[in-house]
Design a protein around this motif. Sequence first.
Motif, PDB file in Angstrom:
ATOM      1  N   CYS A   1       0.863  -1.185   0.000  1.00 54.19           N
ATOM      2  CA  CYS A   1       0.000   0.000   0.000  1.00 54.19           C
ATOM      3  C   CYS A   1       0.898   1.234   0.000  1.00 54.19           C
ATOM      4  O   CYS A   1       1.663   1.449   0.942  1.00 54.19           O
ATOM      5  CB  CYS A   1      -0.899  -0.023   1.231  1.00 54.19           C
ATOM      6  SG  CYS A   1      -1.990   1.390   1.331  1.00 54.19           S
ATOM      7  N   ILE A   2       0.832   2.024  -1.059  1.00 52.71           N
ATOM      8  CA  ILE A   2       1.746   3.161  -1.187  1.00 52.71           C
ATOM      9  C   ILE A   2       1.052   4.505  -0.996  1.00 52.71           C
ATOM     10  O   ILE A   2       1.685   5.537  -1.004  1.00 52.71           O
ATOM     11  CB  ILE A   2       2.464   3.135  -2.547  1.00 52.71           C
ATOM     12  CG1 ILE A   2       1.456   3.185  -3.694  1.00 52.71           C
ATOM     13  CG2 ILE A   2       3.351   1.904  -2.661  1.00 52.71           C
ATOM     14  CD1 ILE A   2       2.078   3.362  -5.063  1.00 52.71           C
ATOM     15  N   LEU A   3      -0.283   4.491  -0.847  1.00 55.15           N
ATOM     16  CA  LEU A   3      -1.050   5.722  -0.689  1.00 55.15           C
ATOM     17  C   LEU A   3      -1.890   5.672   0.568  1.00 55.15           C
ATOM     18  O   LEU A   3      -2.234   4.606   1.065  1.00 55.15           O
ATOM     19  CB  LEU A   3      -1.976   5.942  -1.889  1.00 55.15           C
ATOM     20  CG  LEU A   3      -1.326   6.052  -3.248  1.00 55.15           C
ATOM     21  CD1 LEU A   3      -2.395   6.094  -4.330  1.00 55.15           C
ATOM     22  CD2 LEU A   3      -0.445   7.281  -3.323  1.00 55.15           C
ATOM     23  N   ASP A   4      -2.247   6.843   1.035  1.00 52.27           N
ATOM     24  CA  ASP A   4      -3.169   6.981   2.154  1.00 52.27           C
ATOM     25  C   ASP A   4      -4.194   8.029   1.729  1.00 52.27           C
ATOM     26  O   ASP A   4      -3.905   8.869   0.865  1.00 52.27           O
ATOM     27  CB  ASP A   4      -2.410   7.456   3.398  1.00 52.27           C
ATOM     28  CG  ASP A   4      -3.236   7.399   4.661  1.00 52.27           C
ATOM     29  OD1 ASP A   4      -4.271   6.701   4.688  1.00 52.27           O
ATOM     30  OD2 ASP A   4      -2.846   8.056   5.641  1.00 52.27           O
ATOM     31  N   VAL A   5      -5.375   7.983   2.283  1.00 47.81           N
ATOM     32  CA  VAL A   5      -6.360   9.034   2.063  1.00 47.81           C
ATOM     33  C   VAL A   5      -6.695   9.651   3.408  1.00 47.81           C
ATOM     34  O   VAL A   5      -6.808   8.956   4.406  1.00 47.81           O
ATOM     35  CB  VAL A   5      -7.638   8.532   1.347  1.00 47.81           C
ATOM     36  CG1 VAL A   5      -7.348   8.156  -0.085  1.00 47.81           C
ATOM     37  CG2 VAL A   5      -8.260   7.368   2.071  1.00 47.81           C
TER      38      VAL A   5
ATOM     39  N   LYS B   1       2.642   7.774   0.682  1.00 45.65           N
ATOM     40  CA  LYS B   1       3.176   7.326   1.978  1.00 45.65           C
ATOM     41  C   LYS B   1       4.683   7.514   2.097  1.00 45.65           C
ATOM     42  O   LYS B   1       5.187   7.739   3.189  1.00 45.65           O
ATOM     43  CB  LYS B   1       2.807   5.870   2.238  1.00 45.65           C
ATOM     44  CG  LYS B   1       1.383   5.685   2.685  1.00 45.65           C
ATOM     45  CD  LYS B   1       1.165   4.268   3.161  1.00 45.65           C
ATOM     46  CE  LYS B   1      -0.183   4.152   3.828  1.00 45.65           C
ATOM     47  NZ  LYS B   1      -0.386   2.801   4.375  1.00 45.65           N
ATOM     48  N   ASP B   2       5.418   7.406   0.993  1.00 48.22           N
ATOM     49  CA  ASP B   2       6.873   7.575   1.064  1.00 48.22           C
ATOM     50  C   ASP B   2       7.264   9.008   1.392  1.00 48.22           C
ATOM     51  O   ASP B   2       8.099   9.251   2.248  1.00 48.22           O
ATOM     52  CB  ASP B   2       7.542   7.135  -0.235  1.00 48.22           C
ATOM     53  CG  ASP B   2       7.566   5.627  -0.394  1.00 48.22           C
ATOM     54  OD1 ASP B   2       7.491   4.906   0.623  1.00 48.22           O
ATOM     55  OD2 ASP B   2       7.651   5.163  -1.548  1.00 48.22           O
ATOM     56  N   SER B   3       6.651   9.956   0.692  1.00 54.00           N
ATOM     57  CA  SER B   3       7.027  11.364   0.893  1.00 54.00           C
ATOM     58  C   SER B   3       6.192  12.038   1.977  1.00 54.00           C
ATOM     59  O   SER B   3       6.613  13.041   2.541  1.00 54.00           O
ATOM     60  CB  SER B   3       6.867  12.148  -0.415  1.00 54.00           C
ATOM     61  OG  SER B   3       5.489  12.286  -0.737  1.00 54.00           O
ATOM     62  N   GLY B   4       4.985  11.516   2.223  1.00 59.88           N
ATOM     63  CA  GLY B   4       4.076  12.162   3.168  1.00 59.88           C
ATOM     64  C   GLY B   4       3.350  13.354   2.561  1.00 59.88           C
ATOM     65  O   GLY B   4       2.640  14.062   3.255  1.00 59.88           O
ATOM     66  N   HIS B   5       3.524  13.584   1.249  1.00 64.10           N
ATOM     67  CA  HIS B   5       2.931  14.749   0.585  1.00 64.10           C
ATOM     68  C   HIS B   5       1.560  14.430  -0.005  1.00 64.10           C
ATOM     69  O   HIS B   5       1.343  13.339  -0.530  1.00 64.10           O
ATOM     70  CB  HIS B   5       3.836  15.249  -0.538  1.00 64.10           C
ATOM     71  CG  HIS B   5       5.122  15.810  -0.049  1.00 64.10           C
ATOM     72  ND1 HIS B   5       6.253  15.819  -0.826  1.00 64.10           N
ATOM     73  CD2 HIS B   5       5.466  16.376   1.115  1.00 64.10           C
ATOM     74  CE1 HIS B   5       7.243  16.373  -0.142  1.00 64.10           C
ATOM     75  NE2 HIS B   5       6.786  16.709   1.040  1.00 64.10           N
TER      76      HIS B   5
END
Length: 98
Positions: A9-13, A73-77
């Motif tokens: 999972c590479i994204l968050d909402v 998720k990697d950058s937090g942006h």
Amino acid sequence: KGESDAGPCILDVQPLDPVRHSAELFVASCAPGAEDRFRYLPEQPPANLADFNRWLEKASSETDPLFYAVIDKDSGHAEGLQALMHIDTANGVVEIGR
């Protein structure tokens, strides 16, 4: 990072927060190719940060569509937006888009 059958999972909402997400979403909205990304949306790419912030304030106060920021998720942006639209709780139906 979470895992699923589809892979990592590479994204968050996150619920759209104009103060927290404004600067990053403005940059993402103005990135090359903006005209193509906005082609079928009711808005145009933002002309300036002040106009974009007014739009974010309005969008974040609505309940249908209900906007979320998409976070890398990697950058937090914050890299984009998604919305739950045409929410029909009586029938358990919602459209996902943006």
